[in-house]
Design a protein around this motif. Sequence first.
Motif, PDB file in Angstrom:
ATOM      1  N   MET A  18       3.457   0.323  12.401  1.00 25.67           N
ATOM      2  CA  MET A  18       2.426   1.051  13.144  1.00 25.67           C
ATOM      3  C   MET A  18       2.708   2.549  13.215  1.00 25.67           C
ATOM      4  SD  MET A  18       1.431  -1.555  16.255  1.00 25.67           S
ATOM      5  CE  MET A  18      -0.002  -0.574  16.743  1.00 25.67           C
ATOM      6  N   THR A  19       3.965   2.932  13.073  1.00 31.69           N
ATOM      7  CA  THR A  19       4.313   4.358  13.142  1.00 31.69           C
ATOM      8  C   THR A  19       4.492   4.975  11.762  1.00 31.69           C
ATOM      9  OG1 THR A  19       6.648   3.713  13.411  1.00 31.69           O
ATOM     10  CG2 THR A  19       5.383   4.178  15.415  1.00 31.69           C
ATOM     11  N   GLY A  20       4.152   4.221  10.715  1.00 31.44           N
ATOM     12  CA  GLY A  20       4.216   4.759   9.364  1.00 31.44           C
ATOM     13  C   GLY A  20       5.619   4.961   8.839  1.00 31.44           C
ATOM     14  N   ASN A  21       6.548   4.161   9.342  1.00 27.29           N
ATOM     15  CA  ASN A  21       7.951   4.331   8.961  1.00 27.29           C
ATOM     16  C   ASN A  21       8.440   3.259   7.989  1.00 27.29           C
ATOM     17  OD1 ASN A  21       8.624   6.707  10.439  1.00 27.29           O
ATOM     18  ND2 ASN A  21       8.584   5.498  12.326  1.00 27.29           N
TER      19      ASN A  21
ATOM     20  N   GLU B  10       8.494   2.630   3.991  1.00 30.62           N
ATOM     21  CA  GLU B  10       8.308   3.392   2.758  1.00 30.62           C
ATOM     22  C   GLU B  10       7.266   2.757   1.839  1.00 30.62           C
ATOM     23  OE1 GLU B  10      11.019   5.024  -1.002  1.00 30.62           O
ATOM     24  OE2 GLU B  10      11.899   3.706   0.519  1.00 30.62           O
ATOM     25  N   ASN B  11       6.349   3.578   1.329  1.00 30.53           N
ATOM     26  CA  ASN B  11       5.351   3.158   0.341  1.00 30.53           C
ATOM     27  C   ASN B  11       4.533   1.954   0.808  1.00 30.53           C
ATOM     28  OD1 ASN B  11       6.162   5.149  -1.542  1.00 30.53           O
ATOM     29  ND2 ASN B  11       7.860   3.833  -2.183  1.00 30.53           N
ATOM     30  N   ALA B  12       4.178   1.951   2.078  1.00 27.59           N
ATOM     31  CA  ALA B  12       3.405   0.835   2.628  1.00 27.59           C
ATOM     32  C   ALA B  12       2.487   1.334   3.736  1.00 27.59           C
ATOM     33  CB  ALA B  12       4.330  -0.252   3.163  1.00 27.59           C
ATOM     34  N   VAL B  13       1.340   0.686   3.877  1.00 25.74           N
ATOM     35  CA  VAL B  13       0.399   1.005   4.956  1.00 25.74           C
ATOM     36  C   VAL B  13      -0.073  -0.287   5.598  1.00 25.74           C
ATOM     37  CG1 VAL B  13      -0.417   3.216   4.077  1.00 25.74           C
ATOM     38  CG2 VAL B  13      -1.477   1.108   3.254  1.00 25.74           C
ATOM     39  N   ALA B  14      -0.458  -0.188   6.852  1.00 26.28           N
ATOM     40  CA  ALA B  14      -0.903  -1.355   7.618  1.00 26.28           C
ATOM     41  C   ALA B  14      -2.367  -1.656   7.355  1.00 26.28           C
ATOM     42  CB  ALA B  14      -0.678  -1.110   9.106  1.00 26.28           C
TER      43      ALA B  14
ATOM     44  N   ASP C 127      -3.190   7.921   8.290  1.00 27.94           N
ATOM     45  CA  ASP C 127      -2.230   7.751   9.373  1.00 27.94           C
ATOM     46  C   ASP C 127      -1.453   6.444   9.283  1.00 27.94           C
ATOM     47  OD1 ASP C 127      -3.179  10.179  10.489  1.00 27.94           O
ATOM     48  OD2 ASP C 127      -4.827   9.105  11.447  1.00 27.94           O
ATOM     49  N   GLY C 128      -0.983   6.134   8.084  1.00 30.34           N
ATOM     50  CA  GLY C 128      -0.164   4.941   7.928  1.00 30.34           C
ATOM     51  C   GLY C 128      -0.926   3.640   7.904  1.00 30.34           C
ATOM     52  N   ARG C 129      -2.231   3.703   7.733  1.00 25.70           N
ATOM     53  CA  ARG C 129      -3.043   2.484   7.678  1.00 25.70           C
ATOM     54  C   ARG C 129      -4.084   2.594   6.573  1.00 25.70           C
ATOM     55  NH1 ARG C 129      -7.893   3.931   9.483  1.00 25.70           N
ATOM     56  NH2 ARG C 129      -8.062   5.569  11.069  1.00 25.70           N
ATOM     57  N   VAL C 130      -4.696   1.477   6.261  1.00 26.81           N
ATOM     58  CA  VAL C 130      -5.733   1.447   5.232  1.00 26.81           C
ATOM     59  C   VAL C 130      -7.020   2.047   5.797  1.00 26.81           C
ATOM     60  CG1 VAL C 130      -4.705  -0.654   4.279  1.00 26.81           C
ATOM     61  CG2 VAL C 130      -6.629  -0.846   5.856  1.00 26.81           C
TER      62      VAL C 130
END
Length: 337
Positions: A235-238, A240-244, A300-303
């Motif tokens: 959820m905090t974008g931490n 690597e190379n992945a999004v929620a 922001d770390g998500r799709v």
Amino acid sequence: MNMTKDEIILREAFDALAENTGIQASYRLMSFKSDHRLDAEVQIIINDTVLRFAADVKRELRNYHLRELPQTVSDLPLMFVADRLFPAVKEELRREKISYLDTAGNIFIQHRQIYVWIEGNRKMQGEKKQSVNRAFTKQGLKVVFLFLCQNHMINMPYRKISDLAGVALGNIPLIMEGLREAQYLLHLNDQDFILNRKKALLHRWIEAYRDILRPSLHLGNFKSTTPDLFKERLMTGNIENAVAGGEVAAEMITHYLNAEIYTVYTTQTSKEFMVKNRLIPDEKGNIQLYEKFWDNYSKDGRVPELLVYADLLITDEPRCLETAEILYEKQLKHEFE
């Protein structure tokens, strides 16, 4: 002349109805100002009585479709015409007294003293397959996703579209033609297009994404020995190379849903992701890993919201469907209606 997918479904349904029952039906494709999601006016003759319906035509009807449409449009009752109707959906339609017809000739009508319920017909095997619309193949769905997220891309050079969607250049003209044939693209002028029937295209994309593209992207299911920490990192974008995606992304956007299934889209291989994040392969694990199939427009770390919406609808889980409605109203409605 090439028929649209709606015309194919309507003709197959009417032919099967006539073959099995003798009931005659006809249609007229049209736009309804009161609800642009509807596709045709249908006329059915039963015992010399002419019944008219506003038809929503779909390849397949799912529970979430039933949550979106009123039972009447002006003076016309609603009818669903579909290639495929699941038993639970039919039961819900009958409970709500909403008419339906499928391409096997199964029908339900309860309207103006007329009651018809015919069930048990099956489509004939070995029927000739219609040509595939290239816009709704694995590669086509990637391009349509690009267009839905960034409408202006439909007028970019084909090479630019190819590069951003990750699709071979030779596929782009065929995909564009498929969208035109299905009436999802309209000429704005001699050079430019605009998307047409955007909400219908959105749901057509979601259905095809669920059945065609998404299964091919699945890299496996996993579990974590520290699930709360994994969720926090996601959820905090931490990571690597992945999004929620899915429930986690919906929780990030709406603060309404408490995610139980962690959908992750990544550019890593499943082995790389598993090792780096200390995960354990588990067929029933709540971490569902998918290949990331788009570029340059995660947020922001998500799709993108559109994919969050699709992930939620695909679950058919009431809590996810409720959240999908909230997400649509707040984030997507202004783009598609």
